[in-house]
Design a protein around this motif. Structure first.
Motif, short mmCIF file in Angstrom:
data_model
loop_
_atom_site.label_atom_id
_atom_site.label_comp_id
_atom_site.label_asym_id
_atom_site.label_seq_id
_atom_site.Cartn_x
_atom_site.Cartn_y
_atom_site.Cartn_z
N ASN A 445 0.91 -1.29 -0.01
CA ASN A 445 0.05 -0.12 0.04
C ASN A 445 1.02 1.10 -0.07
N LYS A 446 0.35 2.35 -0.14
CA LYS A 446 1.18 3.55 -0.41
C LYS A 446 1.60 3.91 1.00
N PHE A 447 1.33 3.57 2.10
CA PHE A 447 1.70 4.12 3.36
C PHE A 447 2.87 3.48 3.73
N MET A 448 3.01 2.11 3.13
CA MET A 448 4.27 1.41 3.29
C MET A 448 5.41 2.18 2.50
N ALA A 542 1.04 10.11 -3.83
CA ALA A 542 -0.01 9.68 -4.56
C ALA A 542 0.47 8.82 -5.65
N ILE A 543 0.09 7.71 -6.13
CA ILE A 543 0.60 6.90 -7.10
C ILE A 543 -0.85 6.95 -8.29
N MET A 544 -0.28 7.51 -9.44
CA MET A 544 -1.47 7.89 -10.36
C MET A 544 -0.84 7.50 -11.62
N LYS A 545 0.27 7.83 -12.33
CA LYS A 545 0.75 7.45 -13.73
C LYS A 545 2.13 7.54 -13.69
N LEU A 580 13.97 -3.80 -17.28
CA LEU A 580 14.18 -2.39 -16.73
C LEU A 580 13.04 -1.93 -15.93
N PHE A 581 13.11 -1.16 -14.86
CA PHE A 581 12.25 -0.51 -14.01
C PHE A 581 11.80 0.61 -14.75
N LYS A 582 10.24 0.73 -14.54
CA LYS A 582 9.52 2.07 -15.03
C LYS A 582 9.51 2.94 -13.76
N LYS A 583 9.18 4.12 -14.25
CA LYS A 583 9.26 5.33 -13.36
C LYS A 583 7.97 6.01 -13.09
N ALA A 584 7.76 6.35 -11.81
CA ALA A 584 6.62 7.22 -11.28
C ALA A 584 6.73 8.10 -10.23
N ILE A 585 6.49 9.53 -10.65
CA ILE A 585 6.51 10.58 -9.56
C ILE A 585 5.57 10.35 -8.60
N VAL A 586 5.77 10.27 -7.38
CA VAL A 586 4.60 10.15 -6.35
C VAL A 586 4.69 10.86 -5.48
N VAL A 587 5.57 11.69 -5.02
CA VAL A 587 5.81 12.78 -4.23
C VAL A 587 5.50 13.97 -4.74
#
Length: 640
Positions: A445-448, A542-545, A580-587
């Motif tokens: 989850n996003k809290f962890m 937040a995990i969005m795109k 390869l890892f994909k990247k997402a901006i979450v902060v």
């Protein structure tokens, strides 16, 4: 076992029963059931005060399905004119077929009015009705009453008229929408019947002129045995009073509850009978008790780990046609399972990273022992999170009881964070890899992930954290061996007497490993836990795109990585096969602020000790006051 000839019979038979098991206890009834028992003893209905399970069917055992009873299957076959085997005599009865037409001397010349194809069509229409009431109606509509123009009567020696014979009957068969009169023999042979159904139908018509209300009354007497409502309610109250807990492993997709104990259903029934006898109230039979136990309650004796994969088991049990359509998804599931195990083995052999697996052990309840009353009282839940280092086999154990904290993400994340604090103080430029199951409420989850982000920002020697989730249904790992060692040690210590407090459980953890480095136990207090949900909010996490503007679904991710060089993003893989890892901006950066400069206030999760529910504390103090728990431990239980 009665065999049935089910040729041309296409109704599916039921699957094999599942067996549900339950355990409960008597002592609790003294406090929670006394008023109900008094009402039962006075002959009153106790239904207004019943507080047992919901009216919907939740039991594991299937309900009775009378439609598939062998006697009813045979009945349907017989009423449809199909071959069947008698359940008692085992005699094989043939299919209903056309019998020869009447003779040429018949005055109605029936054989010249109907072809064999027409007769066969009438036979098929009659038996396709499939219900004896409809067949009676067919016969009644095909028979007309004829009153003779002249009738001779007999007179006895005293001048009394003897019983007059019933009126005559005219039989008709319909062909092309036209009723055609036939003789009785032709009528019977065309329908493939004898005199009995004709006599029964006409008798019912004479008794009740409303043809549509004719019913088969066989077996519908009102002299059936019925269990008294007060006995049923007493059994339900007795079972409901057992303290229950959720399963840690499958509570996300199961409503079943579990009970600590080693009793069987038979043992429970004996305790129930003994209790009723002591209260001088009537009690039900074992069959009644078992049916209520398995059909109205969804509980079991243990809290088992889910060792079997539901995807694999479901695939084994489907038909070959269904397997063909689901083969691709199943093979992908197996591929991910194999790749996850290869990945874990590769990480274990990598000396440049630290690899660990963590999991919450099944709940330990205290007091624990062979004292019978312990089974029927609410007990104190003790929780243990183990973090197992896969490279040096060291184990950190974090223990707390439910009066100090719950077992949600705040508690799990705090234990993992304290472990990161400890290992980061002993190494530089540390890359950590964690493995775990997919429990959404605790680690996926996003809290962890917020906790991981906070850790790489604040712990100076921590370079990156990668969390790899084992494939659902195949999450067996080295941490299970640590739990197994602890459980074996608990069983050994129980041989010398009950375990009354969490300290006894802590002692068992410390003594569980004999031949190598003992488990390191960290006893947690309510004041030790942090509020990671607050950190998530402060970060504007937040995990969005991802960077390609594709939606990121946390539930489908196999790996998540955070690193100190880019703490505002997470890197992820949706499959173990991805290179390869994909990247997402979450902060998300707040206006006029740089995320690196935002001060994060790590707050306490609990400002005071949560304590126990009043009902549970009452049960525990009752055990203390009755000296079932030694009074030496009274101060501990009073402090809960």
């Amino acid at each position: 076992m009665v065999s049935i000839n089910t040729e041309n019979y296409e109704e599916p038979l039921l699957s094999t029963n599942e067996h549900a098991m339950v355990s409960y206890d008597l002592g609790v009834i003294e406090n929670r059931e006394s008023s109900a028992i008094e009402n039962v003893s006075n002959g009153n209905d106790v239904s207004p005060i019943v507080y047992y399970s919901s009216p919907t069917k939740i039991g594991k055992k299937r309900r009775l399905n009378e439609a598939n009873w062998k006697v009813n299957v045979v009945k349907r076959l017989r009423n449809s004119g199909k071959p069947y085997q008698c359940t008692k005599s085992k005699k094989n009865m043939p299919r209903r077929e056309l019998k020869p037409s009447c003779k040429d001397k018949c005055k109605f010349k029936c054989g010249f009015k109907f072809t064999e194809e027409q007769r066969q069509s009438i036979l098929n229409d009659y038996w396709s009705l499939g219900a004896i009431e409809k067949q009676w109606t067919f016969i009644v509509n095909s028979v007309d009453i004829i009153i003779p123009k002249q009738r001779y009567v007999k007179v006895d020696s005293e001048g009394n008229v003897a019983t007059i014979r019933n009126n005559n009957n005219a039989f008709f068969l319909t062909i092309s929408g036209e009723k055609t009169r036939v003789c009785k023999l032709f009528f019977k042979n065309t329908l493939g019947i004898n005199n009995r159904p004709i006599e029964t139908a006409l008798k019912k018509k004479n008794n009740n002129t409303n043809i549509s209300s004719m019913k088969d009354n066989r077996g519908t007497h009102s002299n059936h045995y019925a269990v008294n409502k007060s006995i049923k309610n007493g059994i339900k109250l007795f079972i409901e009073s057992i303290p229950k807990i959720e399963s840690h492993y499958i509570r996300a997709n199961s409503k079943r509850n579990y009970i600590d104990g080693s009793k069987t259903v038979t043992d429970l029934y004996r305790d129930y009978v003994e209790k009723c006898k002591s209260q001088n109230v009537p009690y039900g039979t074992y069959i009644t008790f078992y049916r209520i136990f398995t059909q109205d309650f969804n509980i079991s004796f243990f809290t088992p780990k889910k060792d079997l994969c539901d995807i694999c088991e479901a695939y084994k049990n489907i038909t070959d046609e269904e397997k063909e359509s689901k083969k691709q998804n199943y093979e992908l599931h197996l591929k991910e399972k194999n790749l996850s195990r290869i990945e874990k083995e590769k990480d274990k052999n990598n000396k440049n990273i630290l690899v660990a697996v963590y999991d919450l052990q099944g709940v330990f309840q205290c007091p624990k022992g062979d004292v019978s009353v312990f089974y029927y009282k609410s007990k104190l839940n003790v929780l243990n999170l183990t973090i197992y280092n896969l490279q040096n086999n060291s184990v950190e154990s974090y223990v707390w009881d439910e009066s100090n904290a719950s077992r949600g993400v705040n508690e799990i994340a705090t234990c993992v964070y304290k472990y990161l604090e400890k290992i980061s103080a002993m190494a530089k430029d540390l890359d950590v890899v964690f493995y775990s199951d997919n429990c959404a409420g605790q680690q996926k989850n996003k809290f962890m992930i917020s906790m991981y982000t906070y850790a790489v920002k604040t712990l100076p020697n921590l370079k990156s954290i990668t969390h790899k989730y084992l494939v659902k249904g195949h999450t067996q790992n080295e941490g299970d061996s640590a739990h197994s060692q602890i459980e074996r040690e608990v069983k050994r210590q129980l041989r010398s007497g009950p375990m009354y407090t969490p300290d006894a459980f802590v002692g068992a953890i410390k003594a569980a490993r004999k031949k190598s480095e003992p488990f390191h136990v960290n006893e947690m207090c309510f004041d030790d836990f942090f509020d990671w949900k607050s950190i998530c909010t402060q970060m504007n996490f937040a995990i969005m795109k991802d960077e390609d503007n594709n939606t990121v679904k946390l539930a489908g991710l196999k790996m998540i990585k955070v690193q100190s060089s880019d703490p505002d993003a997470i890197f992820f893989k949706e499959s173990y096969a991805d290179e390869l890892f994909k990247k997402a901006i979450v902060v998300k950066k707040k206006r006029n602020h740089n995320s690196h400069s935002i001060h994060l206030d790590l707050q306490k999760a609990y400002l005071q000790k949560p304590g126990l529910a009043e009902r549970k504390k009452t049960d525990l103090m009752d055990l203390v006051n009755k000296n079932l728990i030694p009074r030496y431990y009274k101060p501990f239980y009073e402090s809960l």
